[in-house]
Design an enzyme around this catalytic site. Structure first.
Site, mmCIF file in Angstrom:
data_model
loop_
_atom_site.group_PDB
_atom_site.id
_atom_site.type_symbol
_atom_site.label_atom_id
_atom_site.label_comp_id
_atom_site.label_asym_id
_atom_site.label_seq_id
_atom_site.Cartn_x
_atom_site.Cartn_y
_atom_site.Cartn_z
ATOM 1 C CB CYS A 1 -2.874 5.100 -11.500
ATOM 2 S SG CYS A 1 -2.808 4.886 -13.452
ATOM 3 C CG HIS B 1 -0.709 17.478 -6.308
ATOM 4 N ND1 HIS B 1 -0.384 17.811 -7.532
ATOM 5 C CD2 HIS B 1 -2.125 17.212 -6.508
ATOM 6 C CE1 HIS B 1 -1.161 17.795 -8.533
ATOM 7 N NE2 HIS B 1 -2.514 17.557 -7.865
ATOM 8 C CG HIS C 1 1.479 -7.933 3.433
ATOM 9 N ND1 HIS C 1 2.065 -9.347 3.405
ATOM 10 C CD2 HIS C 1 0.901 -8.267 4.964
ATOM 11 C CE1 HIS C 1 1.818 -10.119 4.361
ATOM 12 N NE2 HIS C 1 1.120 -9.431 5.136
ATOM 13 C CG HIS D 1 -0.045 2.302 -9.761
ATOM 14 N ND1 HIS D 1 -1.256 1.689 -10.266
ATOM 15 C CD2 HIS D 1 0.393 2.749 -10.668
ATOM 16 C CE1 HIS D 1 -1.495 2.232 -11.369
ATOM 17 N NE2 HIS D 1 -0.559 2.823 -11.590
ATOM 18 C CG ASN E 1 -1.867 0.499 -14.996
ATOM 19 O OD1 ASN E 1 -2.867 0.468 -14.091
ATOM 20 N ND2 ASN E 1 -1.010 1.102 -15.260
#
Length: 385
Positions: free
Chosen positions: A115, A194, A279, A283, A316
């Site tokens: 995503c 990561h 703002h 996700h 989603n």
């Protein structure tokens, strides 16, 4: 009559499990699924998956070109991302063929990155624009519900069926000086972290086959802790560039205090991110992810509204979700010149990626047409139940 596993169909008790997840998902019935999957029984095939992707891609890009008045032949870079559906020719080649782009167009197609791949695509496009002057870069982010739907009985793999919906977003980036007068946003920062070196994070979202050989995406119980680790790593980098100096000092001071007084379990200071951004596009991983993000970042309900309303209305939509959220802010007339926007998304691996934009102009919703325009007056709605 009870459906058995040997039929290759979903067990009755798992249908009930799916129903309960859907009821608690915070997603409305308006969120889109491809028409073939709504049939009984669902019809799943490569042609249907290709048709789903092409319908999303062409519709979004047509609208983008119409809004920007940019001609397709002017596009010199194309970056696409779709995690679970990788076809031959690629998604980027579909775009090149449909719009008859130049033979020297530079194309990249990102797959399997989850995503957060939409923000990775933005970074790749930025790097390519740095070596190709006077160019336009088209970024397209989507996911394919056909290819990602699971038809087995492993509950950890059934959850993803309840969350993901059809959608996509097309973004046009430019390094032309003349476009600085028309562009809506300036790209300030990109931060990527990561945690794939840790097995727990690596296995938290995993595409595999179940005990009956049915392919799907399994979401482990470690997904929230993996998200927390990657988020903490990401905001520690982001804070050095985006937070006010005083907030940085408070955070560093708390870390030093914590290291010296380990016995006292001193908590690290959580910076006030509302001092750095106007703002937030968080996700839409699900209600649990949204609740945890609001708690960790100490955001108000107003700042979480774009994420919650996007999950409710569109579900989603994977890598494109943060663009639906930005479109919500614009449709509500919230974006003013100079405002800073933080987009943050999680992805398999486990990854956390952030992009920071600065608004170059005040967005007038009366002159706007996006995915929210015709129904923005209906929002926000109550999604607390």
């Amino acid at each position: 009559m009870k459906v058995t596993k040997s039929t290759g169909k979903v067990l009755d008790e798992n249908l009930e499990f799916t129903r309960k997840i859907l009821e608690k998902s915070g997603i409305s019935e308006k969120a889109c699924v491809p028409e073939p999957l709504s049939r009984t029984p669902p019809k799943v095939c490569l042609a249907g998956a290709r048709e789903e992707t092409e319908s999303v891609v062409i519709g979004a890009i047509d609208e983008l070109l119409s809004k920007t008045k940019v001609k397709a032949e002017e596009i010199g870079i194309v970056v696409t991302n779709c995690s679970v559906f990788n076809i031959i020719p690629s998604l980027s080649t579909i775009i090149v063929n449909h719009y008859k782009l130049s033979h020297n167009v530079v194309t990249y197609n990102l797959g399997g990155m989850g995503c957060s791949a939409g923000l990775i695509s933005i970074e790749l496009a930025k790097q390519l624009l740095q070596v190709r002057p006077h160019s336009y870069a088209l970024v397209f982010s989507t996911e394919n519900i056909h290819a990602g739907t699971y038809f087995g009985n492993n509950r950890s793999m059934l959850v993803s069926n309840c969350l993901f919906r059809m959608g996509g977003a097309a973004i046009l980036l430019s390094n032309r000086f003349s476009d600085s007068y028309n562009a809506k946003y300036y790209l300030k920062h990109i931060f990527r972290t990561h945690k794939g070196s840790e097995d727990q994070c690596y296995n938290s979202i995993f595409q595999k086959e179940d005990e009956k050989g049915v392919r799907g995406i399994a979401l482990s119980k470690d997904i929230m802790s993996s998200a927390g680790k990657s988020l903490n790593a990401n905001i520690s980098i982001l804070g050095k560039s985006a937070l006010p100096l005083m907030e940085q000092l408070k955070h560093v001071a708390s870390l030093v205090t914590k290291s010296f007084f380990k016995k006292w379990a001193v908590k690290a200071y959580t910076p006030n991110f509302m001092l750095a951004f106007e703002h937030f596009c968080i996700h839409t991983g699900g209600k649990a992810v949204q609740n945890e993000m609001q708690k960790v970042l100490k955001l108000s309900d107003w700042h979480m509204e774009p994420s919650r309303m996007t999950l409710y209305r569109y579900g989603n939509t994977s890598s494109s979700s943060v663009w639906y959220e930005l479109a919500y802010c614009e449709a509500k007339g919230r974006v003013k010149k100079g405002d800073r926007v933080w987009q943050v998304a999680f992805g398999s691996g486990f990854k956390c990626n952030s992009v920071v934009w600065c608004a170059l102009q005040t967005i007038d919703p009366a002159k706007l047409k996006n995915s929210w325009t015709n129904e923005i007056h209906e929002f926000p709605v109550n999604v607390t139940n």
